[in-house]
Design an enzyme around this catalytic site. Structure first.
Site, PDB file in Angstrom:
ATOM      1  N   GLU A 525      -3.642 -11.842   3.136  1.00 37.90           N
ATOM      2  CA  GLU A 525      -4.937 -10.954   2.452  1.00 37.90           C
ATOM      3  C   GLU A 525      -4.930 -11.446   0.934  1.00 37.90           C
ATOM      4  OE1 GLU A 525      -4.802 -10.095   6.751  1.00 37.90           O
ATOM      5  OE2 GLU A 525      -3.356  -9.845   4.988  1.00 37.90           O
ATOM      6  N   ASP A 550      -9.320  -2.416   7.956  1.00 42.76           N
ATOM      7  CA  ASP A 550      -7.767  -2.079   7.429  1.00 42.76           C
ATOM      8  C   ASP A 550      -6.896  -3.006   6.587  1.00 42.76           C
ATOM      9  OD1 ASP A 550      -7.994   0.754   9.476  1.00 42.76           O
ATOM     10  OD2 ASP A 550      -9.104  -0.975  10.387  1.00 42.76           O
ATOM     11  N   HIS A 592      -6.554  -0.075  13.387  1.00 46.60           N
ATOM     12  CA  HIS A 592      -7.884  -0.670  13.317  1.00 46.60           C
ATOM     13  C   HIS A 592      -8.974   0.381  13.394  1.00 46.60           C
ATOM     14  CE1 HIS A 592      -5.151  -3.804  14.883  1.00 46.60           C
ATOM     15  NE2 HIS A 592      -5.975  -4.634  14.613  1.00 46.60           N
TER      16      HIS A 592
END
Length: 803
Positions: A525, A550, A592
């Site tokens: 990410e 998240d 999540h």
């Protein structure tokens, strides 16, 4: 690893260049010495310098071309000076935090010394021609924080070379021939951002030339505590490509005091990057740090006597001088003259920068001193006012804060006055507050003609016989139209390409538009965001995906330290209009749960945070963002992709305004303010409450940053006199933010007949399963009972307690 002996060639060396390089090295060293003196003498707050790295940075600069990019950190002063992009007056102006952008064009005094930035934007905030500049991306201090966007800058060169549709963007690239020169200190290579970036660069094969300045320490910690095998180049040996067509790196090691080897290494490394688009790491060893890590302490506290003696012997400037003399390029007298001139150049720059800085403060300071004296004349509190004046006069180097604080203190003393003296103080304060707002608080968001706040609203249009489709189909059709009309748009993220993202918003589009425009990434990410930042800095319009909300915490440092602050920390000199797409809300499970909104609001000031309730609203926001030049985070509703929506016939052009809530249902008894997936829950609850005789007005805020710019929510509360702020974040998160904005900022408190309520998720994350969701996040029953309790408190006979 290619041995330096294979690179030996002095063809590019000449007496003129050698002596010019020596001059730059000497000037930079003198600037560092004088900078440290200024910090220790109180003129500057803090200092961190590039002494000991001069020769390596000169060599790197020798391979730099117009249109290239430096993405480095705060010790690169010699690098930038060698490019001719740093005047020493600017170096000292930044040290003094001079807020005049003409004297300190890098950050207008907003960053500490050593943070350099090319002003890519004109006075209106619009792009200039990057190919004409020796580009420096504004440095950031967080260790390794400069690495993720370095990947994106280099990835842009790959796209410019491989995608012919981008050939018309001549202000941003010359056919992808640009090299990105990344720089990092050796200790910071221990950070995860370094390894993630290096791995991604090897996978993508981009022209990233990464220099590691290795002086053996990370502040006081020696390299053997930092790096496997005590060497970053040895630790990265597996990245070395085995053949010309092998995807990997080229790795070089070179001594930081060996001028010829440095020049040859960087010439060769840059040629590999530029011609082959292969990443290169240059590990520059045996560097020194003569003044220690920073002005906060002395390196004598942690370096041995032997090490300190070695550093004196191997100081790169000393070794450069010896090499020049040994090879007959200049005499000792000539070099003495260059050194003397360098001292004079640095001293004059220091004096000029300090005098200019002081002169910029003097006018307001003298005015305050005079105003205080005038106010004190014949005043009952003359002694106290004169004491304030004398205290201000005694400050050796007064700053703006000293003048403002003195006036505010004086105004408290004369608060009961009605004459001109108080009015003059007040007028001075009002005027300087406006000026200081520009100096210290402007450009958090775009002030250009392309600001998203200036994009005109275009309502969605629905034909009478328009189709009703699943939300994911609507998104798919939207992105299809977007990619067809704008070749600058690219999308990337985990599972975005081949399968069209996990919720099918890009389904079939990679096959249609190609892998260079819609592409998969690894699970990384931080560098997904970094790729997007770099692409956006170079004129493209990336949409990067964080698969689930998240997961954004993996990239939060890059978002908050680099992207969100870029426009602000350059005072409008650089921008990166990146769109970060993610999905959240209502998903079940601890990792999540999808609603860490308060964390975003606290961390991402400088970005817009958009929370559309359905895919139609999301498309309208994407259209607005594509037309504008601010970065934004857009959170789609995860449980909305399979819900039915009417398809507008102007999907490719309708635009939603930012900061404008929408009333979803009118009511008279209670206002409920919410967003995202909670809109459906609140709307269902409102229907049940209507059956119970309670009229609820439901407002979807639509965007959290900005929030209700026209203060429309207070008008609803003026009518209902009661309000509930509902969301799925933890208690005290986004719901508290909304309450502060409405009750305090919009002054809705004066219209309330009941205590304002927040309805949030529990403090813990939802456990797995549907029960976990029901008992952890607000549901329809919770909304009904919260609103009902407000009415029961007001009218207990009409609305008795439920239980």
């Amino acid at each position: 690893m290619i041995a330096n002996e294979q690179l030996r060639s002095t063809d590019i060396l000449s007496r003129e260049k050698i002596l010019s390089d020596y001059r730059v090295a000497c000037e930079s060293r003198q600037a560092s010495l004088l900078g440290r003196r200024d910090v220790m003498g109180g003129r500057a707050k803090f200092g961190i310098f590039g002494d000991g790295k001069e020769l390596a940075q000169i060599a790197a600069a020798s391979a730099f071309r117009r249109g290239d990019f430096r993405s480095g950190y705060y010790r690169d002063q010699t690098f930038v000076a060698a490019l001719g992009e740093l005047r020493w007056t600017e170096f000292f102006a930044q040290l003094y935090a001079d807020t005049d952008v003409t004297r300190e064009p890098n950050t207008a005094g907003r960053s500490m010394n050593g943070h350099f930035a090319t002003r890519w934007l004109d006075e209106n905030g619009l792009w200039r021609n990057q190919t004409e500049f020796f580009n420096s991306v504004c440095d950031i201090a967080p260790t390794a924080g400069q690495l993720p966007r370095s990947l994106g800058l280099a990835y842009a060169s790959r796209l410019f070379r491989q995608n012919p549709e981008l050939s018309e963007l001549t202000n941003f690239s010359r056919h992808g021939n640009e090299v990105v020169f990344g720089t990092i200190g050796d200790a910071s290579t221990s950070q995860g951002m370094f390894w993630e970036t290096m791995n991604a660069a090897g996978v993508l094969q981009v022209p990233l030339l990464m220099s590691v300045w290795d002086d053996g320490y990370g502040i006081s910690v020696p390299v053997e505590y930092q790096t496997t095998k005590g060497s970053i180049s040895k630790a990265m040996a597996g990245f070395q490509r085995d053949a010309i067509d092998d995807k990997g790196f080229e790795l070089f090691t070179v001594k930081g005091w060996d001028y010829v080897a440095l020049i040859e290494t960087y010439q060769h490394a840059a040629r590999i990057c530029r011609e082959q688009h292969v990443p290169v790491l240059v590990h520059v060893q045996e560097l020194t740090q003569p003044q220690g890590h920073s002005t906060s302490g002395s390196h004598e506290r942690y370096k041995s006597t032997e090490r300190l003696a070695w550093e004196v012997e191997h100081d790169c400037n000393r070794m450069f001088r010896l090499w020049i003399l040994e090879n007959g390029y200049a005499s000792s007298d000539e070099l003495d003259a260059i050194e003397a001139e360098a001292k004079q150049v640095a001293r004059e720059a220091r004096v000029d920068a300090w005098n200019a800085f002081q002169a910029s403060l003097q006018g307001d300071h003298n005015e305050v001193v005079d105003l205080l004296q005038q106010t004190a004349r014949n005043h009952p509190k003359s002694a106290e006012l004169m004491a304030i004046r004398e205290e201000l006069r005694r400050i050796v180097n007064p700053l703006r804060r000293d003048d403002v604080a003195a006036v505010r203190k004086a105004l408290r003393l004369v608060r009961n006055d009605t004459g001109n003296a108080k009015e003059n103080l007040r007028n001075w304060l009002i005027r300087t507050r406006s000026e200081n707002d520009d100096r210290f608080s402007s450009h958090l968001y775009s002030q250009s003609p392309e600001s998203p706040m200036l994009v005109k609203e275009i309502p969605a249009h629905y034909p009478e016989d328009g189709p009703v489709v699943d939300g994911y189909i609507l998104m798919q059709r939207y992105f299809d139209s977007l990619f067809a009309r704008d070749p600058r748009v690219v999308a990337l993220g985990e599972d975005v390409g081949r399968i069209g993202d996990v919720n099918q918003g890009f389904a079939g589009l990679q096959e249609k538009y190609g892998e260079e425009r819609i592409t998969d990434t690894g699970i990384r990410e931080t560098t997904i965001i970094g790729q997007g930042i770099g692409l956006a800095m170079r004129g493209l319009r990336p949409i990067v995906e964080i698969q689930y909300f998240d997961y954004i915490f993996y990239a939060l440092a890059t978002l908050t330290d680099d992207l969100a602050t870029l426009l602000y920390r350059t005072k409008g000199g650089q921008k990166a209009p990146l769109i970060v797409r993610t999905r959240g809300h209502r998903l079940e499970g601890i990792w999540h749960s999808g609603s860490p909104m308060g964390a975003m609001l606290s961390s991402l000031r400088g970005m817009h945070v958009l929370v559309p309730r359905n895919m139609t609203q999301a498309a309208g926001f994407y259209n607005t963002l594509i037309k504008s030049d601010d970065p934004a985070l857009l959170i789609e509703c995860l449980n909305g992709y399979r819900l039915k929506e009417r398809l507008p016939d102007n999907l490719d052009e309708f635009c939603l305004p930012l900061g404008v809530p929408e009333v979803l249902r009118e009511g008279a008894d209670v206002t409920v303010v919410t967003y995202g997936s909670m809109c459906r829950i609140v709307m269902e609850a409102a229907s049940h409450l209507a059956d119970m005789g309670i009229s609820v007005e439901v407002i979807d805020v639509q965007t959290l940053l900005p929030f209700d710019v026209h203060h429309s929510i207070v008008e609803s509360i003026r009518k209902t006199n009661r309000v509930v702020f509902a969301d799925e974040d933890v208690p005290g998160g986004a719901s508290a933010y909304m309450m502060q904005q409405v009750v305090e900022e919009q002054k809705a408190y004066q219209y309330l007949d009941s205590v304002p309520r927040t309805l949030t998720a529990k403090a813990h994350r939802p456990p797995y399963g549907s029960d976990g969701d029901y008992f952890s996040k607000p549901n329809v029953d919770d909304v009904i009972e919260t609103v009902y309790a407000l009415m029961s408190e007001a009218e207990p006979s009409r609305f008795p307690e439920l239980y």
